[in-house]
Design a protein around this motif. Structure first.
Motif, short mmCIF file in Angstrom:
data_model
loop_
_atom_site.label_atom_id
_atom_site.label_comp_id
_atom_site.label_asym_id
_atom_site.label_seq_id
_atom_site.Cartn_x
_atom_site.Cartn_y
_atom_site.Cartn_z
N ALA A 3 37.06 29.91 -6.95
CA ALA A 3 37.73 30.39 -8.34
C ALA A 3 38.84 29.65 -8.54
O ALA A 3 39.18 29.41 -9.84
N GLU A 4 39.65 29.09 -7.64
CA GLU A 4 40.75 28.34 -8.07
C GLU A 4 40.42 27.09 -8.91
O GLU A 4 40.96 26.62 -10.00
N SER A 5 39.64 26.43 -8.52
CA SER A 5 38.79 25.28 -9.34
C SER A 5 38.62 25.46 -10.74
O SER A 5 38.85 24.74 -11.69
N VAL A 6 37.66 26.51 -10.67
CA VAL A 6 37.11 26.77 -12.22
C VAL A 6 38.42 27.34 -12.83
O VAL A 6 38.45 26.98 -13.91
N ALA A 7 39.32 28.16 -12.36
CA ALA A 7 40.45 28.33 -13.34
C ALA A 7 41.23 27.29 -13.61
O ALA A 7 41.70 27.17 -14.78
N PHE A 8 41.57 26.51 -12.89
CA PHE A 8 42.18 25.01 -13.39
C PHE A 8 41.50 24.29 -14.39
O PHE A 8 42.14 23.82 -15.34
N TYR A 9 40.07 24.14 -14.29
CA TYR A 9 39.42 23.65 -15.20
C TYR A 9 38.94 24.23 -16.36
O TYR A 9 38.51 23.99 -17.73
N ARG A 10 39.56 25.48 -16.45
CA ARG A 10 39.25 26.50 -17.69
C ARG A 10 37.49 26.72 -17.86
O ARG A 10 37.17 26.54 -19.06
N GLY A 11 36.88 26.75 -16.62
CA GLY A 11 35.47 26.65 -17.06
C GLY A 11 34.92 28.00 -16.90
O GLY A 11 33.65 28.12 -16.75
N GLU A 12 35.50 28.76 -17.48
CA GLU A 12 35.03 30.27 -17.47
C GLU A 12 33.76 30.35 -18.49
O GLU A 12 32.68 31.18 -18.34
N ALA A 13 33.95 29.66 -19.57
CA ALA A 13 32.77 29.83 -20.46
C ALA A 13 31.52 29.19 -19.86
O ALA A 13 30.30 29.48 -20.15
N GLN A 14 31.87 27.94 -19.36
CA GLN A 14 30.86 27.26 -18.63
C GLN A 14 30.32 28.33 -17.50
O GLN A 14 28.66 28.31 -17.33
N GLU A 15 30.72 28.86 -16.58
CA GLU A 15 30.20 29.78 -15.67
C GLU A 15 29.35 30.82 -16.18
O GLU A 15 28.55 31.26 -15.87
N GLY A 16 30.12 31.25 -17.38
CA GLY A 16 29.46 32.56 -17.85
C GLY A 16 28.19 32.09 -18.33
O GLY A 16 27.31 32.98 -18.34
N SER A 17 27.98 31.02 -19.04
CA SER A 17 26.68 30.48 -19.59
C SER A 17 25.90 30.42 -18.25
O SER A 17 24.51 30.68 -18.75
N VAL A 18 26.11 29.82 -17.23
CA VAL A 18 25.37 29.68 -16.11
C VAL A 18 24.85 31.05 -15.80
O VAL A 18 23.54 31.32 -15.35
N PHE A 19 25.70 31.93 -15.36
CA PHE A 19 25.29 33.37 -15.14
C PHE A 19 24.43 34.04 -15.98
O PHE A 19 23.29 34.49 -15.73
N LYS A 20 24.78 33.95 -17.42
CA LYS A 20 23.94 34.58 -18.25
C LYS A 20 22.16 33.74 -18.40
O LYS A 20 21.46 34.64 -18.74
N GLN A 21 22.37 32.52 -18.23
CA GLN A 21 21.22 31.96 -18.27
C GLN A 21 20.31 32.19 -17.05
O GLN A 21 18.93 32.69 -17.20
N ARG A 22 20.85 32.43 -15.78
CA ARG A 22 20.29 32.88 -14.89
C ARG A 22 19.67 34.26 -14.93
O ARG A 22 18.67 34.81 -14.29
#
Length: 574
Positions: A238-257
């Motif tokens: 969670a912390e690494s994703v928050a630092f990178y502001r990777g929410e959009a990318q993670e959301g894209s992965v979740f939605k694709q799966r």
């Protein structure tokens, strides 16, 4: 995996997964429970036979308006129903007991195999064909045990029911005579043959419609596990994703799966819809089918109303037993997918172990030195990383391992520790409990902070000493949280986790301490403090460090240089 196909190989796979428990130390208890379940199942079938006979008596009494007989038969039915319910309840209870015992044993066995010889690590690193071992051990084992026992008992009940009612139905059916092509034909026990024909046709159509369910179920389980795992990964990072502001990318992965999951689920729903349509029509027609084929005998008064109801009941029992495959087709397809996943998991663990065995590392006990002779370290694809390396490390002489990125520094430590399988050569090491390896980011188990500090918990320490060591390693401010349970890998920063690892080193007091960039998250002053403490308090410990900072030089006497281009190693003074 392509389609529903109960081949000989499938039953070999079922036996491969089943035999271990039934040949284990718990086999006497297991066979006793199974014997009781079989006895109760036979009792249930016998009660069905008695209830079938009751149909004749009761409905004949109704037809004859025999009030006394009617009430006698109602009382008779109450006794039969009570015994039937008792047998069914205890059959269910003992089945669940056996399922729990079997699941506990099989889950423990899979966990032991998964953990032994670092198989969990090798699967993670090199087992590309195995996905989500956690799901296979938890969910697939449960489904396998439940379904295997359920189908086994179901088949036994279906066979016993068929054997019990086939004679009854044959005797009650009488004969059917008809003229065809100028010749009179007579079929004895015609309702039995009608039941067989009805069941065979229904089974064949069901197989044609549902044979692709195995592949769809197999893929669905994989997509469900992948979707769940992707969210677990976000929680862990969670912390690494928050630092990178990777929410959009993670959301894209979740939605694709999730989209892949839903697309496959709709295939499953459509196929199940066809089966539900077929099974519903099949079962509803089966209700009136015996009356249709037996009505002529009733209208001609060859049988009474009680006889007609007994014929219909017997026909239903025979048809049900012959239609077991139709009724359970979807579940059997899911069972086959579960068997395939567990079998593949077992084979993959074995293959990873065999792959590691292809490399031959001779490991010898040494009194106090670490010696490597003619060692070759390979990458998983077979390419050499380090070749023909030999060196000897003596106690009391701290060693710093240096080399450019990708030269194999961390892999060398993995090879020495025994967790890197692609190694040839000889290694001489002290006893395992005299060695301690600290990676860049130490593992923190779920539980209390006290348990995390003393992991793996093989050396007791009192609270006074523990708090003193926490103060020395600059995490004393956490002393009031020793008994707090948390996911400490997310609560503590990487720097705090690295200082916690040094507390572990002071608790364990190993003869050899291997540090793989264990101070990379610390500032230089804190790093200096950690190494100074090692020199002051662990004077009998030899430190072998992997690091890039020049500030580490003064805490080591020797340097082990790895040359990426020549794949050679040299040991020299700093």
């Amino acid at each position: 995996m392509q389609r529903f196909n109960l081949t000989r190989q499938f039953f070999r796979d079922v036996w491969y997964l089943t035999k271990s428990y039934w040949q284990s130390e718990e086999k006497k208890k297991a066979f006793f429970l199974l014997g009781c379940i079989i006895a109760l199942t036979l009792g249930v079938v016998y009660m069905l036979v008695l209830l079938n006979q009751w149909n004749n008596s009761f409905y004949s009494a109704l037809q004859n308006y025999d009030a006394k007989k009617i009430f006698d038969e109602l009382i008779h039915f109450s006794w039969l129903a009570a015994i039937y319910i008792l047998l069914a309840v205890y059959s269910y209870y003992l089945q669940q007991t056996l399922i729990l015992n079997w699941r506990r044993w099989l889950t423990t066995r899979f966990i032991d195999i998964w953990l032994q010889n670092k198989t969990y690590y090798n699967l993670q690193m090199f087992g590309k064909d195995t996905d989500n071992p956690d799901q296979r051990i938890s969910e697939d084992v449960r489904q396998f045990v439940e379904m295997t026992l359920s189908f086994g008992i179901g088949i036994l009940k279906a066979f016993c029911t068929f054997a019990s009612f086939v004679v009854i139905l044959y005797n009650l059916s009488g004969s059917l005579s008809f003229t065809f092509m100028g010749k009179t034909w007579t079929i004895n026990g015609y309702m039995l043959w009608a039941s067989l024909l009805y069941s065979v046709i229904g089974t064949y159509i069901t197989h044609i419609v549902g044979r692709k369910l195995v592949k769809i179920n197999f893929i669905q389980q994989k997509y469900e596990a992948d979707f769940r795992f992707s969210m677990i990964r976000l929680r862990e990072s969670a912390e690494s994703v928050a630092f990178y502001r990777g929410e959009a990318q993670e959301g894209s992965v979740f939605k694709q799966r999730f989209k892949m999951l839903l697309d496959n689920f709709w295939k499953l729903v459509n196929k199940q819809k066809q089966l539900v349509f077929l099974n519903s029509g099949y079962s509803q027609i089966a209700i009136i089918f015996p009356f249709v084929v037996a009505m002529n005998r009733y209208l001609t008064k060859e049988v009474t109303l009680g006889g007609l109801m007994q014929v219909a009941s017997a026909f239903g029992r025979v048809q049900d037993s012959l239609s077991y495959f139709v009724d359970m087709y979807s579940s059997i397809a899911q069972w086959q997918a579960v068997v395939m996943r567990l079998t593949c998991f077992g084979h993959h663990m074995h293959d990873v172990y065999q792959q590691a065995e292809r490399f031959h590392v001779e490991r010898f006990a040494a009194a106090d030195v670490v010696e490597v002779n003619n060692m070759q370290i390979n990458l998983p694809d077979g390419k050499p990383l380090l070749e023909n390396i030999s060196f000897t490390l003596h106690p009391g002489h701290n060693v710093l391992i240096k080399g450019v990125s990708g030269s194999g520094k961390s892999t060398l430590l993995r090879a020495i520790s025994g967790i890197w399988p692609f190694v040839d050569g000889k290694i001489f090491l002290p006893e395992r409990d005299k060695l301690m390896f600290i990676p860049q980011r130490s593992y923190l188990p779920l539980g209390t902070l006290r348990a995390a500090l003393n992991y793996p918990g093989n050396k007791p320490i009192d609270d006074t000493e523990l708090i003193y060591l926490m103060d020395l390693c600059q995490i004393g401010y956490l002393k009031d949280k020793l008994d707090l349970e948390a996911d400490w890998s997310h609560v503590l920063s990487v720097g705090e986790q690295q200082r916690l690892a040094f507390v572990r080193a002071h608790i364990q007091q190993p003869q050899w301490l291997f540090l793989d960039e264990a101070t990379s998250a610390l500032d230089e002053d804190t790093e200096a403090n950690m190494y100074s403490l090692l020199q002051e308090r662990l004077q009998q410990t030899t430190v072998v460090s992997v690091g890039h900072r020049s500030t580490l030089n003064k805490y080591h006497e020797l340097v082990l240089r790895l040359n990426k281009s020549t794949r050679q190693v040299t040991l020299e003074k700093l």
